[in-house]
Design a protein around this motif. Sequence first.
Motif, PDB file in Angstrom:
ATOM      1  N   ASP A 103       0.924  -1.399  -0.176  1.00 29.58           N
ATOM      2  CA  ASP A 103      -0.410   0.372  -0.301  1.00 29.58           C
ATOM      3  C   ASP A 103       0.750   0.948  -0.156  1.00 29.58           C
ATOM      4  O   ASP A 103       2.339   0.979   0.161  1.00 29.58           O
ATOM      5  CB  ASP A 103      -1.146  -0.008   1.014  1.00 29.58           C
ATOM      6  N   GLN A 105      -0.436   4.132   1.511  1.00 33.10           N
ATOM      7  CA  GLN A 105      -0.466   4.886   3.160  1.00 33.10           C
ATOM      8  C   GLN A 105      -0.574   3.935   4.361  1.00 33.10           C
ATOM      9  O   GLN A 105      -0.747   2.710   3.910  1.00 33.10           O
ATOM     10  CB  GLN A 105      -1.334   5.286   2.539  1.00 33.10           C
ATOM     11  N   ASP A 126      -5.320   7.932   4.422  1.00 34.14           N
ATOM     12  CA  ASP A 126      -6.141   8.673   3.083  1.00 34.14           C
ATOM     13  C   ASP A 126      -7.465   8.600   2.333  1.00 34.14           C
ATOM     14  O   ASP A 126      -7.288   9.547   1.547  1.00 34.14           O
ATOM     15  CB  ASP A 126      -4.604   8.322   2.373  1.00 34.14           C
ATOM     16  N   SER A 127      -8.044   8.221   3.808  1.00 38.86           N
ATOM     17  CA  SER A 127      -9.259   8.126   3.145  1.00 38.86           C
ATOM     18  C   SER A 127     -10.129   7.015   2.555  1.00 38.86           C
ATOM     19  O   SER A 127     -11.135   6.603   2.015  1.00 38.86           O
ATOM     20  CB  SER A 127     -10.130   9.209   2.690  1.00 38.86           C
ATOM     21  N   SER A 128      -8.645   5.637   2.041  1.00 32.97           N
ATOM     22  CA  SER A 128      -8.726   4.819   1.093  1.00 32.97           C
ATOM     23  C   SER A 128      -9.472   3.257   1.998  1.00 32.97           C
ATOM     24  O   SER A 128      -9.421   3.332   3.358  1.00 32.97           O
ATOM     25  CB  SER A 128      -7.742   4.607   0.461  1.00 32.97           C
ATOM     26  N   LYS A 130      -9.990  -0.591   0.938  1.00 35.66           N
ATOM     27  CA  LYS A 130      -8.745  -1.236  -0.234  1.00 35.66           C
ATOM     28  C   LYS A 130      -9.807  -2.700  -0.433  1.00 35.66           C
ATOM     29  O   LYS A 130      -9.734  -3.116   0.468  1.00 35.66           O
ATOM     30  CB  LYS A 130      -7.674  -0.774  -0.682  1.00 35.66           C
ATOM     31  N   SER A 141      -4.209  -4.275  -4.824  1.00 37.20           N
ATOM     32  CA  SER A 141      -6.034  -3.561  -4.033  1.00 37.20           C
ATOM     33  C   SER A 141      -6.599  -4.491  -5.637  1.00 37.20           C
ATOM     34  O   SER A 141      -6.335  -3.741  -6.205  1.00 37.20           O
ATOM     35  CB  SER A 141      -6.167  -2.858  -3.617  1.00 37.20           C
ATOM     36  N   GLN A 143     -10.305  -3.790  -5.684  1.00 33.59           N
ATOM     37  CA  GLN A 143     -10.540  -1.847  -5.972  1.00 33.59           C
ATOM     38  C   GLN A 143     -10.496  -1.451  -4.926  1.00 33.59           C
ATOM     39  O   GLN A 143     -10.134  -2.093  -3.542  1.00 33.59           O
ATOM     40  CB  GLN A 143     -12.159  -3.031  -5.678  1.00 33.59           C
ATOM     41  N   THR A 144     -10.810  -0.048  -5.066  1.00 39.22           N
ATOM     42  CA  THR A 144     -10.301   1.129  -4.583  1.00 39.22           C
ATOM     43  C   THR A 144     -11.208   2.071  -3.930  1.00 39.22           C
ATOM     44  O   THR A 144     -12.316   2.440  -5.158  1.00 39.22           O
ATOM     45  CB  THR A 144      -9.101   2.054  -4.456  1.00 39.22           C
ATOM     46  N   HIS A 146     -13.777   5.630  -1.666  1.00 37.31           N
ATOM     47  CA  HIS A 146     -13.112   6.935  -0.756  1.00 37.31           C
ATOM     48  C   HIS A 146     -14.435   7.245   0.238  1.00 37.31           C
ATOM     49  O   HIS A 146     -15.216   7.227  -0.309  1.00 37.31           O
ATOM     50  CB  HIS A 146     -12.504   7.555  -1.729  1.00 37.31           C
ATOM     51  N   THR A 147     -14.225   7.622   0.935  1.00 32.61           N
ATOM     52  CA  THR A 147     -15.451   7.306   2.230  1.00 32.61           C
ATOM     53  C   THR A 147     -15.734   9.230   1.539  1.00 32.61           C
ATOM     54  O   THR A 147     -15.213  10.223   1.339  1.00 32.61           O
ATOM     55  CB  THR A 147     -14.727   8.222   3.577  1.00 32.61           C
TER      56      THR A 147
END
Length: 360
Positions: A103, A105, A126-128, A130, A141, A143-144, A146-147
């Motif tokens: 990763d 982050q 970082d809000s990710s 995965k 990953s 799929q990713t 985000h919030t």
Amino acid sequence: MGVGICLVNNPHSLEWSPFIENQLAVATSNRPGHTPISGIIYLLSFLPKNEIEIEHQIQLNVGCQHILWSHRNESILLSSCHDNVLRFFDTQNTDCMYREWFDTQSISNLDWDKISLEWIITGGIDSSIKLYHENQDSNESLQTFHTKKHELVIKEQESNLESIDDLQAPPIHDIQWNTHSPMQFLTTDRDGFVCLWDLRQEEDPCVKSFRIHNKTCALKMDLNIFDENSLALGCFDNSLMTYDLRNVKKPKSILSNIHYSQITSTQWSPHTQHLVATSSTDRTLRIWDMRESNNLLQFNNDTPNDSYETEVSFGGRVSNFKNQKMEDWVNDIAWNIHEVGLMALCCNDQLVKAYNIKED
């Protein structure tokens, strides 16, 4: 099963084996500033007469942060490490580390799906969010996500922003698979939102979100294994809240100031539906009785989100004053699924401890 105390090196996370009733995995690392930088994964066996045996040690040149057991194979472990890498270990093999996922982050938390036993989800600072598959060929990953940049946050902050692109999505605080419905998981973030995600929804997998009351955010959460709609949240303002996911207009319970400093873990008992354990950097482990019969105050459904005063508590009580005082702050706790009332915890004084707590 025996209980006891074992000295390990700066423990961060622990989890009982789902297969072997007396086996505990512990992830550790050197304290900040110490050299050489290293981490150890311990497998501890709690024996009769309060004896503890270190069955296995996995030495790494990087610190270990979170630890998870596979629920398919009794010898497989997964750990997140301080170099932003997820590492798999097979304790039955000489070269026990057999897979790495990279990763970019720091990983704030992770969870392994207990329904399909195949999917792993991580949350990042970082809000990710995965998604990985246990047997994927790639080390990145699949799929990713985000919030979300939630509308409420945008309305509150847009007057201070030059453009909507300046609004950063909030980091993930905790992430957990839904143990009742396949391909669903929950997240909590720094902006105070709890989100339910469903990976079967392709257009927008975030199927529900709500903001926690009292303008706080949840550091730790746990979904009750007996009740698919009962969610416990250990919050930044040192409160414990529970919600019914079918009606999030108001919390089912709020216990204010349950600790004197940051909450480090929040977990429902796997044996008793109404008990929640919390731990904190205030050096205590506490057990809470969250039965609705403890409700001393009642609020109607029309009460606005922010009208609850922070000193008001309702819907729970400390369970027979079952507080355990430690010598240093508690980093993590884990209920044993095999034995009622058995709990492990790790502290910043480099100790791992196991207690038998009578559940009521």
